[in-house]
Motif scaffolding. Structure first.
Motif, PDB file in Angstrom:
ATOM      1  N   PRO A 509       0.743  -1.315   0.062  1.00  0.00           N
ATOM      2  CA  PRO A 509      -0.023  -0.014   0.012  1.00  0.00           C
ATOM      3  C   PRO A 509       0.917   1.258   0.038  1.00  0.00           C
ATOM      4  O   PRO A 509       2.060   1.370   0.766  1.00  0.00           O
ATOM      5  CB  PRO A 509      -0.766  -0.104   1.339  1.00  0.00           C
ATOM      6  CG  PRO A 509      -0.822  -1.536   1.634  1.00  0.00           C
ATOM      7  CD  PRO A 509       0.594  -1.993   1.177  1.00  0.00           C
ATOM      8  N   VAL A 510       0.404   2.332  -0.727  1.00  0.00           N
ATOM      9  CA  VAL A 510       0.955   3.540  -0.875  1.00  0.00           C
ATOM     10  C   VAL A 510       0.273   4.524  -0.178  1.00  0.00           C
ATOM     11  O   VAL A 510      -0.891   4.757  -0.504  1.00  0.00           O
ATOM     12  CB  VAL A 510       1.567   3.827  -2.082  1.00  0.00           C
ATOM     13  CG1 VAL A 510       2.180   5.160  -2.230  1.00  0.00           C
ATOM     14  CG2 VAL A 510       2.225   2.732  -2.931  1.00  0.00           C
ATOM     15  N   SER A 511       0.554   5.352   0.915  1.00  0.00           N
ATOM     16  CA  SER A 511       0.231   6.339   1.695  1.00  0.00           C
ATOM     17  C   SER A 511       0.166   7.512   0.958  1.00  0.00           C
ATOM     18  O   SER A 511       1.417   8.050   0.479  1.00  0.00           O
ATOM     19  CB  SER A 511       0.613   6.377   3.136  1.00  0.00           C
ATOM     20  OG  SER A 511       0.768   5.266   3.638  1.00  0.00           O
ATOM     21  N   ILE A 512      -1.050   8.434   0.811  1.00  0.00           N
ATOM     22  CA  ILE A 512      -1.171   9.769   0.246  1.00  0.00           C
ATOM     23  C   ILE A 512      -1.849  10.449   1.250  1.00  0.00           C
ATOM     24  O   ILE A 512      -2.708  10.203   1.663  1.00  0.00           O
ATOM     25  CB  ILE A 512      -1.977   9.676  -1.209  1.00  0.00           C
ATOM     26  CG1 ILE A 512      -1.266   8.763  -1.999  1.00  0.00           C
ATOM     27  CG2 ILE A 512      -1.886  11.057  -1.390  1.00  0.00           C
ATOM     28  CD1 ILE A 512      -2.008   8.799  -3.406  1.00  0.00           C
ATOM     29  N   ASN A 513      -1.016  11.618   1.637  1.00  0.00           N
ATOM     30  CA  ASN A 513      -1.486  12.631   2.497  1.00  0.00           C
ATOM     31  C   ASN A 513      -2.741  13.425   2.013  1.00  0.00           C
ATOM     32  O   ASN A 513      -2.671  14.021   0.860  1.00  0.00           O
ATOM     33  CB  ASN A 513      -0.639  13.754   3.106  1.00  0.00           C
ATOM     34  CG  ASN A 513      -1.115  14.478   4.354  1.00  0.00           C
ATOM     35  OD1 ASN A 513      -1.685  15.238   4.029  1.00  0.00           O
ATOM     36  ND2 ASN A 513      -0.828  13.964   5.193  1.00  0.00           N
ATOM     37  N   LEU A 514      -3.910  13.289   2.618  1.00  0.00           N
ATOM     38  CA  LEU A 514      -5.083  14.321   2.133  1.00  0.00           C
ATOM     39  C   LEU A 514      -5.457  15.279   3.040  1.00  0.00           C
ATOM     40  O   LEU A 514      -5.499  15.177   4.217  1.00  0.00           O
ATOM     41  CB  LEU A 514      -6.191  13.160   1.875  1.00  0.00           C
ATOM     42  CG  LEU A 514      -7.439  13.788   1.241  1.00  0.00           C
ATOM     43  CD1 LEU A 514      -7.058  13.931  -0.283  1.00  0.00           C
ATOM     44  CD2 LEU A 514      -8.709  12.596   1.169  1.00  0.00           C
ATOM     45  N   PRO A 515      -5.480  16.588   2.546  1.00  0.00           N
ATOM     46  CA  PRO A 515      -5.582  17.769   3.264  1.00  0.00           C
ATOM     47  C   PRO A 515      -6.934  17.778   3.779  1.00  0.00           C
ATOM     48  O   PRO A 515      -7.945  17.193   3.421  1.00  0.00           O
ATOM     49  CB  PRO A 515      -5.017  19.018   2.534  1.00  0.00           C
ATOM     50  CG  PRO A 515      -5.591  18.370   1.102  1.00  0.00           C
ATOM     51  CD  PRO A 515      -5.064  16.942   1.226  1.00  0.00           C
ATOM     52  N   GLU A 516      -7.304  18.505   4.841  1.00  0.00           N
ATOM     53  CA  GLU A 516      -8.674  18.640   5.530  1.00  0.00           C
ATOM     54  C   GLU A 516      -9.459  19.133   4.671  1.00  0.00           C
ATOM     55  O   GLU A 516     -10.855  18.795   4.483  1.00  0.00           O
ATOM     56  CB  GLU A 516      -8.508  19.471   6.895  1.00  0.00           C
ATOM     57  CG  GLU A 516      -7.639  19.032   7.793  1.00  0.00           C
ATOM     58  CD  GLU A 516      -7.374  19.970   9.053  1.00  0.00           C
ATOM     59  OE1 GLU A 516      -8.340  20.593   9.446  1.00  0.00           O
ATOM     60  OE2 GLU A 516      -6.335  20.200   9.661  1.00  0.00           O
TER      61      GLU A 516
END
Length: 685
Positions: A509-516
């Protein structure tokens, strides 16, 4: 609004109006009488002074005449001296005789005017003075007549007379009784002048005493009660006006000066610089993440934080310094007499230390910190606008450091210009495809085998090269490109996953940061859905990373639903930067997530900071209790790795294992660990 005078005061003023007018008339008359008395006394004194002057002049002229006549007699006794040399002496004697007689006429007029003066009539007639004056005039006229006869005779007659009598003639006539009478008369004139002054002083003293008595009477019986009433009313009005002035210049919440008072003080201080010399400093202060606190807990919590900050500022500055709240979470401090950047840095650090604390809000501890920018006048600027602008530049530089103070220097200015240019270039960066993705592996802490990746964004700047996030992420929100950048990261990551799968490489799995901002609406979910659909990958190939701040966003309910939606489709949710935000046990219990990441700030303390080690152990225990996976970020040493493994942490990422790398290097990295094997066909969603 100011208060009107009470009706009782109005009635009292009306009742004493007539008495006041009477007192005013009496005082006016007394003042007029005093003026007339002084004028009459001064006129008499002026006349007496003129009499004294004329008498003295007459005496001096008399002495000169006697000397001139003796000289003429002596000169006439010389047979060899021609008459032509005697004529000027004769003319001078005759001129002096005329002058003495003119003075006598002037004295008669002055004595007559003196006798007509009002003050002169108040005292008995001075017969002795008149007798002396008349006797002197007779003797003086006899002397003048003899002097005229001397000038009218021939040189021969004068020679015969001088040879017989010598100088005895005029010595006897001038230096005897006549001289004595002149002295008595001058002394008498002086005494009369003193009497005149004493009379005037006595009369004016009496009038002044009458005036004073009138004033005392009016003050005690008329004005004292009125003044007492007015003083009471005035005191109440002044107190009310002081309250209004205080409110007009004070921030109602914090008790500090407000924006208007601050700008007024700043302008006055700058105006005094040329005269006083020296200088002063300006500090601008801005709270870190205040919007998160305000939005999460509401305005009462924000107000409590602002009051805490104001108290900390007051405790850190001197009495002569001026602290103000400019509005929102913006504060300013005028530090008088300080122009040394090192000293100013120390003051700013003391303020930040006082602010840095955990404030209790509704049973929760909220960490408060601030950033400060400073400028020095007149070193950096000598006008209000320029000084504020320069301090703001320093503040902008400090906000990139979080919780630090920056005093303006050329480096700060250059950095601000650089940031401004970057902000302009950020606007078009998505269109030019300049955002690229690097991958940092998550590994098994014991074996070092990669288990997945975190996708981190980089900016491939056309002139400045590859820029790390710290150099541009703080600018992204302001530039309005967060949405485009996030879309670019999601699209690039999904394409790279597709390439790995096509190459039969399993990256995990590849993590991607998602902003608020993309979690509170459907946009973030739709970006993932579109990219997954376009590249034919699975939701389980991705992990959505969110920060603890989402717990206190105003749209936290929508964020909860978004997280649930991701998990329902097969993506996992990771809680990033755990321990640095506002999460409570209640939030951890209710929020739908699968993994928590221990922030690198705690991991970096392992091996030398017992507190960080204790916190890290507690987080690992908490993750096991909640049944969540736990990932340690920022692992850089074997000591950290050993400690984490010993306390049950199984997954980590950090420079000890690998730095973030572009996709081709990540591919080579994967190839060193895994064997290419046929992959089962994933369901396309």
């Amino acid at each position: 609004m100011t208060r009107a005078p009470s009706l009782s005061v109005e009635r009292y003023i009306s009742s004493i109006a007539r008495l006041y007018m009477n007192a005013a008339i009496v005082m006016t008359l007394l003042i007029g009488a005093g003026y007339v008395t002084v004028k009459v006394a001064l006129d008499r004194h002026a006349l007496q002074q003129s009499v004294s002057f004329a008498t003295s002049s007459q005496f001096i002229s008399f002495q000169q005449l006697a000397n001139q006549t003796r000289a003429l007699m002596r000169a006439s006794g010389d047979r060899d001296l021609p008459d032509s040399l005697l004529q000027p002496m004769i003319k001078e004697i005759r001129r002096n005789i005329a002058h003495i007689r003119a003075l006598g006429g002037e004295l008669r007029q002055l004595n007559q005017a003196l006798g007509d003066n009002a003050l002169e009539r108040l005292r008995p007639r001075d017969t002795e003075y008149e007798r002396l004056r008349e006797e002197l005039n007779e003797r003086l006229e006899d002397f003048l007549s003899r002097a005229e006869r001397v000038t009218g005779t021939s040189s021969k007659e004068r020679r015969l007379r001088y040879s017989f009598w010598g100088p005895i003639d005029f010595a006897t006539s001038s230096d005897g009784a006549l001289m004595q009478q002149f002295g008595d008369l001058i002394s008498r004139v002086h005494d009369r002048s003193d009497i005149s002054i004493n009379n005037a002083a006595t009369l004016y003293t009496l009038l002044a005493l009458l005036l004073e008595a009138t004033l005392l009477f009016a003050s005690f019986f008329l004005f004292k009660p009125l003044l007492k009433k007015l003083k009471q009313e005035h005191g109440q009005s002044k107190e009310y006006e002081a309250q209004l002035a205080h409110q007009a210049h004070t921030d109602a919440l914090t008790g500090l000066n407000n924006r208007a008072a601050f700008h007024e003080e700043l302008e006055e201080t700058l105006a005094l610089l040329p005269a006083n010399g020296g200088g002063f400093s300006l500090l601008l202060l801005d709270l870190d993440r205040f919007k998160d606190i305000n939005d999460s807990y509401g305005h009462p919590a924000g107000d409590a934080v602002l009051c805490h900050v104001a108290k900390a500022i007051r405790g850190a500055v001197r009495a002569q310094d001026v602290a103000a709240r400019l509005g929102g979470d913006e504060f300013a401090i005028l530090v008088h007499g300080i122009t040394d950047p090192v000293v100013l840095q120390g003051i700013a650090a003391r303020i930040l230390e006082g602010i840095r604390a955990d404030v209790s809000v509704d049973g929760h501890l909220v960490h408060v910190s601030a950033s400060i920018g400073g400028a020095i006048a007149p070193v950096h600027a000598a006008s209000k606008q320029d000084l504020i602008r320069i301090a703001d530049i320093a503040l902008y530089a400090s906000k990139g450091l979080r919780g630090k103070a920056v005093i303006f220097d050329e480096a700060s200015w250059a950095e601000r210009m650089k940031q401004n240019q970057l902000m302009l270039e950020l606007v078009t960066a998505p269109e030019r495809g300049e955002f690229v993705v690097h991958y940092q592996p998550k590994v098994d802490l014991v074996s070092g085998t990669p288990l997945g990746f975190e996708a981190v964004v980089r900016w491939q700047h056309p002139q400045r090269g590859l820029l790390p996030p710290i150099q541009f992420l703080p600018l992204v929100e302001g530039a309005g490109v967060m949405r485009q950048m996030t879309r670019a990261v999601i699209d690039a990551t999904c394409k790279d996953i597709r390439k790995w799968k096509d190459a039969r490489i399993a990256p995990g799995p590849v993590s991607i940061n998602l902003p608020e901002s993309l979690l509170v609406c459907d946009d973030g979910f739709q970006m993932f859905a579109d990219a997954i659909q376009a590249n034919g990958i699975c939701w389980s190939d991705l992990t959505v990373e969110v920060t603890e701040n989402v717990f206190f966003d105003q749209g936290s309910d929508r964020i909860y639903r978004s997280a649930d939606r991701f998990r329902e489709h097969g993506a996992s949710v990771s809680l990033d930067d755990f321990g640095t935000g506002f999460a409570s046990l209640l939030h951890l219990r209710d929020f739908p997530f699968d993994e928590m990441k221990i922030d690198r700030s705690f991991v970096s303390g392992i091996g030398h900071d017992p507190r960080s080690e204790q916190i890290t152990r507690s987080m690992l225990d908490l993750s096991r209790s909640l049944g969540k996976n736990c990932v340690a970020e920022g692992v850089e040493t074997e000591v950290q790795r050993t400690f984490l493994a010993a306390h049950g942490c199984s997954v980590a990422q950090g420079y000890l294992f690998a730095k973030p790398m572009p996709v081709n290097e990540a591919t080579s990295y994967l190839e060193t660990f895994i064997t290419r094997v046929p992959l089962r066909r994933e369901a396309r969603r």
